[in-house]
Design a protein around this motif. Structure first.
Motif, PDB file in Angstrom:
ATOM      1  N   GLU A  31      -1.357   6.171 -16.769  1.00  0.00           N
ATOM      2  CA  GLU A  31      -2.113   6.282 -15.515  1.00  0.00           C
ATOM      3  C   GLU A  31      -1.406   5.525 -14.395  1.00  0.00           C
ATOM      4  OE1 GLU A  31      -5.949   4.775 -16.541  1.00  0.00           O
ATOM      5  OE2 GLU A  31      -6.449   6.517 -17.768  1.00  0.00           O
ATOM      6  N   HIS A  32      -0.914   4.340 -14.702  1.00  0.00           N
ATOM      7  CA  HIS A  32      -0.204   3.540 -13.699  1.00  0.00           C
ATOM      8  C   HIS A  32       1.064   4.260 -13.236  1.00  0.00           C
ATOM      9  CE1 HIS A  32       1.450   0.127 -11.586  1.00  0.00           C
ATOM     10  NE2 HIS A  32       2.541   0.237 -12.294  1.00  0.00           N
ATOM     11  N   LEU A  33       1.808   4.828 -14.167  1.00  0.00           N
ATOM     12  CA  LEU A  33       3.023   5.562 -13.808  1.00  0.00           C
ATOM     13  C   LEU A  33       2.706   6.780 -12.948  1.00  0.00           C
ATOM     14  CD1 LEU A  33       5.035   5.344 -17.138  1.00  0.00           C
ATOM     15  CD2 LEU A  33       5.580   4.219 -14.979  1.00  0.00           C
ATOM     16  N   GLN A  34       1.616   7.464 -13.241  1.00  0.00           N
ATOM     17  CA  GLN A  34       1.229   8.620 -12.434  1.00  0.00           C
ATOM     18  C   GLN A  34       0.861   8.183 -11.019  1.00  0.00           C
ATOM     19  OE1 GLN A  34      -1.900  10.312 -14.813  1.00  0.00           O
ATOM     20  NE2 GLN A  34      -0.519  11.741 -15.855  1.00  0.00           N
ATOM     21  N   ARG A  35       0.105   7.083 -10.909  1.00  0.00           N
ATOM     22  CA  ARG A  35      -0.246   6.575  -9.575  1.00  0.00           C
ATOM     23  C   ARG A  35       0.995   6.141  -8.818  1.00  0.00           C
ATOM     24  NH1 ARG A  35      -4.403   4.009 -12.404  1.00  0.00           N
ATOM     25  NH2 ARG A  35      -3.295   2.040 -12.265  1.00  0.00           N
ATOM     26  N   SER A  36       1.920   5.481  -9.498  1.00  0.00           N
ATOM     27  CA  SER A  36       3.159   5.038  -8.852  1.00  0.00           C
ATOM     28  C   SER A  36       3.982   6.223  -8.384  1.00  0.00           C
ATOM     29  CB  SER A  36       3.993   4.186  -9.812  1.00  0.00           C
ATOM     30  OG  SER A  36       3.299   3.030 -10.174  1.00  0.00           O
ATOM     31  N   ASN A  37       4.098   7.239  -9.231  1.00  0.00           N
ATOM     32  CA  ASN A  37       4.844   8.442  -8.869  1.00  0.00           C
ATOM     33  C   ASN A  37       4.199   9.120  -7.669  1.00  0.00           C
ATOM     34  OD1 ASN A  37       6.813  10.459  -9.083  1.00  0.00           O
ATOM     35  ND2 ASN A  37       5.479  11.719 -10.361  1.00  0.00           N
ATOM     36  N   SER A  38       2.886   9.197  -7.659  1.00  0.00           N
ATOM     37  CA  SER A  38       2.179   9.801  -6.537  1.00  0.00           C
ATOM     38  C   SER A  38       2.416   9.012  -5.253  1.00  0.00           C
ATOM     39  CB  SER A  38       0.687   9.852  -6.858  1.00  0.00           C
ATOM     40  OG  SER A  38      -0.034  10.338  -5.757  1.00  0.00           O
ATOM     41  N   LEU A  40       5.028   7.120  -4.561  1.00  0.00           N
ATOM     42  CA  LEU A  40       6.410   7.344  -4.140  1.00  0.00           C
ATOM     43  C   LEU A  40       6.573   8.699  -3.461  1.00  0.00           C
ATOM     44  CD1 LEU A  40       8.405   5.891  -7.158  1.00  0.00           C
ATOM     45  CD2 LEU A  40       8.345   5.006  -4.827  1.00  0.00           C
ATOM     46  N   GLN A  41       5.920   9.723  -3.992  1.00  0.00           N
ATOM     47  CA  GLN A  41       5.996  11.037  -3.370  1.00  0.00           C
ATOM     48  C   GLN A  41       5.361  11.014  -1.990  1.00  0.00           C
ATOM     49  OE1 GLN A  41       4.228  13.624  -6.277  1.00  0.00           O
ATOM     50  NE2 GLN A  41       6.138  13.918  -7.383  1.00  0.00           N
ATOM     51  N   ASP A  42       4.257  10.276  -1.830  1.00  0.00           N
ATOM     52  CA  ASP A  42       3.611  10.160  -0.526  1.00  0.00           C
ATOM     53  C   ASP A  42       4.541   9.489   0.483  1.00  0.00           C
ATOM     54  OD1 ASP A  42       1.363  11.382  -1.494  1.00  0.00           O
ATOM     55  OD2 ASP A  42       0.205   9.526  -1.707  1.00  0.00           O
ATOM     56  N   LEU A  43       5.293   8.492   0.032  1.00  0.00           N
ATOM     57  CA  LEU A  43       6.218   7.810   0.935  1.00  0.00           C
ATOM     58  C   LEU A  43       7.394   8.707   1.323  1.00  0.00           C
ATOM     59  CD1 LEU A  43       6.357   4.215  -0.551  1.00  0.00           C
ATOM     60  CD2 LEU A  43       5.341   4.925   1.612  1.00  0.00           C
ATOM     61  N   GLN A  44       7.809   9.581   0.421  1.00  0.00           N
ATOM     62  CA  GLN A  44       8.925  10.471   0.707  1.00  0.00           C
ATOM     63  C   GLN A  44       8.510  11.633   1.595  1.00  0.00           C
ATOM     64  OE1 GLN A  44      10.283  11.462  -3.201  1.00  0.00           O
ATOM     65  NE2 GLN A  44      11.445   9.575  -3.433  1.00  0.00           N
ATOM     66  N   ASP A  45       7.225  11.969   1.598  1.00  0.00           N
ATOM     67  CA  ASP A  45       6.723  13.052   2.438  1.00  0.00           C
ATOM     68  C   ASP A  45       6.746  12.574   3.884  1.00  0.00           C
ATOM     69  OD1 ASP A  45       5.476  15.212   3.544  1.00  0.00           O
ATOM     70  OD2 ASP A  45       3.503  14.801   2.696  1.00  0.00           O
ATOM     71  N   PRO A  46       7.453  13.282   4.786  1.00  0.00           N
ATOM     72  CA  PRO A  46       7.554  12.803   6.153  1.00  0.00           C
ATOM     73  C   PRO A  46       6.232  12.802   6.909  1.00  0.00           C
ATOM     74  CG  PRO A  46       8.573  14.962   5.941  1.00  0.00           C
ATOM     75  CD  PRO A  46       8.183  14.499   4.570  1.00  0.00           C
ATOM     76  N   HIS A  47       5.266  13.613   6.504  1.00  0.00           N
ATOM     77  CA  HIS A  47       3.979  13.679   7.188  1.00  0.00           C
ATOM     78  C   HIS A  47       2.850  13.746   6.180  1.00  0.00           C
ATOM     79  CE1 HIS A  47       6.084  14.246  10.922  1.00  0.00           C
ATOM     80  NE2 HIS A  47       6.755  15.235  10.380  1.00  0.00           N
ATOM     81  N   PRO A  48       2.432  12.594   5.622  1.00  0.00           N
ATOM     82  CA  PRO A  48       1.322  12.628   4.684  1.00  0.00           C
ATOM     83  C   PRO A  48       0.049  13.140   5.369  1.00  0.00           C
ATOM     84  CG  PRO A  48       2.316  10.437   4.766  1.00  0.00           C
ATOM     85  CD  PRO A  48       2.964  11.265   5.815  1.00  0.00           C
TER      86      PRO A  48
END
Length: 127
Positions: A31-38, A40-48
């Motif tokens: 669960e922690h890894l999934q939250r972390s991955n999510s 990181l993806q939010d940070l990489q998205d230029p417009h969350p």
């Protein structure tokens, strides 16, 4: 003789408890890894969702003078600038400006707790 089955039962019970504990730990880690991955993806998205700016833009306009000497020297190295090793902060800033390097946003350490909370709220779309 009666002690042998009791020890075997105790060992079996202990093994079951350990297996259950391991499974819970692995589930929490997944669960922690999934939250972390999510995140990181939010940070990489230029417009969350809910924002019109990239998260890095929320930090504000960059300034070389708000950076450490070490980070300025790292920028010089990354941009292939020579002869910077003995320069002080102001001189490093001028060299970087002369070479057209864009100043990075202020480091997070330079923000107050109140400013950081406001940034997180803005990032999450709260007002």
């Amino acid at each position: 003789m009666s002690a042998v089955p009791w020890i075997a039962d105790l060992l079996e019970q202990t093994n079951r408890e350990l297996a259950g504990t391991d499974a819970r730990v692995y589930r929490r880690m997944a669960e922690h890894l999934q939250r972390s991955n999510s995140a990181l993806q939010d940070l990489q998205d230029p417009h969350p969702e809910g924002t019109t700016q990239a998260p890095i833009a929320l930090l504000g306009k960059g300034s070389f003078l708000k950076q450490s000497v070490a980070s300025l020297k790292r920028l010089c190295k990354e941009h292939g600038i020579k002869g910077y090793s003995k320069l002080q902060k102001v001189a490093l800033a001028k060299v970087l400006e002369r070479h057209g390097v864009t100043p990075p946003p202020p480091p997070l350490e330079s923000f107050t707790k109140k400013e950081l909370i406001a940034l997180v709220r803005q990032l999450l779309g709260e007002r």
